[in-house]
Design a protein around this motif. Structure first.
Motif, PDB file in Angstrom:
ATOM      1  N   TYR A 296       0.850  -1.191   0.000  1.00 19.21           N
ATOM      2  CA  TYR A 296       0.000   0.000   0.000  1.00 19.21           C
ATOM      3  C   TYR A 296       0.883   1.237   0.000  1.00 19.21           C
TER       4      TYR A 296
ATOM      5  N   TYR B 115       0.611   4.234   1.768  1.00 16.44           N
ATOM      6  CA  TYR B 115       0.697   5.119   2.933  1.00 16.44           C
ATOM      7  C   TYR B 115       2.168   5.367   3.281  1.00 16.44           C
ATOM      8  N   SER B 116       2.502   6.602   3.630  1.00 16.92           N
ATOM      9  CA  SER B 116       3.911   7.018   3.686  1.00 16.92           C
ATOM     10  C   SER B 116       4.636   6.692   4.988  1.00 16.92           C
TER      11      SER B 116
END
Length: 238
Positions: free
Chosen positions: A110, A112-113
Motif C-alpha cells: 500500500y 501510505y507514507s
C-alpha cells in the motif's frame, strides 16, 4: 448434567439398591455398570475444576541473542532472523529493536507514507571498535535469533557486567549498543561479543544503526564506573 443432580441420582440408586432398612442386596452387572459410569463422570468433572500444574518441561523463558544466527548451548532456537528498527533520522515511529524472522508472512502493498521498518547495520569500525569485537562488521546487516531456555523462569540483561550474579546462569555476554546519541532514540541491547554479519553484502544502505555505548562520568558515579570506557553486558537466566 450437573455434579449436584448426578449425586442425587447416586443417592437414589443406593437407596433403591440397599433398601430403606439398610438390607444389602446383590448388584447385577447392569447395576455395576451404572455405578462405574457415575464414578467416571464424577472423577472427570472434578478433575476439570483442579488447576493444571505445568511440568518442568513446559516451563521456560525466551530472549533474543543479538548479532548471532544460533542460540547458546542448552537453549533451543525458536527462529532466526535479522534485526529491524526505525530509520535512524526518523523522529516518530518505534524506538525498539525487533528480531524479524527470515520467513515472514507478508501483507499487501500500500502507498501510505509511514515506512517505519528498516534493516539494521553495524556502525562499528576501527575508530570505535570495542576490544575483542570483530573488526570487519562495518555496514554489514545484523542477524539475530530468538532462543528458549527450558526450566528457567526469569531472564535479565545486566548492563555493566559480563558475568551473572550468584544463582543466575549466563546465556551470552557482549557489549552494550544502541543508536547514535544525535539520532532517534533506540533501546539499549546486549550485542553478542562474537557478533557476525547477516551475509557477505556490504553496501551502506543505512536504516537502523548500531553503535557501541561508552560510559560518561558525572551523574554516573566514577568510581565504580570509568569515564569513556566501553560498557559490557550479559544476558542471564534463572
Amino acid at each position: 448434567m450437573s455434579t449436584f443432580s448426578f449425586a442425587t441420582v447416586i443417592v437414589a440408586f443406593v437407596v433403591s439398591t440397599y433398601g430403606h432398612d439398610c438390607t444389602k442386596y446383590s448388584l447385577t452387572p447392569s447395576d455395576q455398570s451404572i455405578i462405574d459410569m457415575m464414578k467416571h463422570y464424577l472423577h472427570t468433572s472434578r478433575k476439570a475444576d483442579c488447576p493444571v500444574t505445568p511440568s518442568k518441561q513446559d516451563i521456560g523463558v525466551t530472549y533474543v541473542r543479538w548479532g548471532k544466527k544460533t542460540c547458546p548451548e542448552k537453549s533451543d532456537i525458536v527462529y532466526t532472523g535479522q534485526v529491524g528498527g526505525n530509520y535512524y533520522t526518523n523522529k516518530g515511529g518505534g524506538s525498539n529493536w525487533l528480531c524479524l524472522p527470515n520467513d515472514p508472512e507478508n501483507g499487501k502493498a500500500y502507498s501510505y507514507s509511514n515506512d517505519g521498518l528498516y534493516g539494521a547495520e553495524y556502525q562499528i569500525n576501527s575508530s570505535n571498535n570495542p576490544s575483542g569485537f570483530p573488526a570487519s562488521l562495518y555496514d554489514k546487516e545484523v542477524p539475530c535469533s530468538v532462543c528458549r531456555r527450558k526450566g528457567k523462569v526469569s531472564v535479565l540483561m545486566i548492563a555493566g557486567r559480563t558475568s551473572c550474579y550468584k544463582g543466575w546462569k549466563s546465556e551470552y555476554s557482549g557489549f552494550l549498543v544502541s543508536e547514535y546519541k544525535s539520532y532517534n532514540s533506540k533501546d539499549f541491547i546486549c550485542m553478542d561479543g562474537d557478533a557476525e554479519p547477516l551475509d557477505n553484502r556490504s553496501s551502506n544502505e543505512e536504516g537502523a544503526l548500531f553503535y557501541p555505548v561508552r560510559a560518561k562520568c558525572g551523574s554516573l558515579r566514577c568510581p565504580p564506573y570509568k569515564n569513556n570506557t566501553e560498557v559490557l553486558c550479559a544476558v542471564c537466566t534463572k
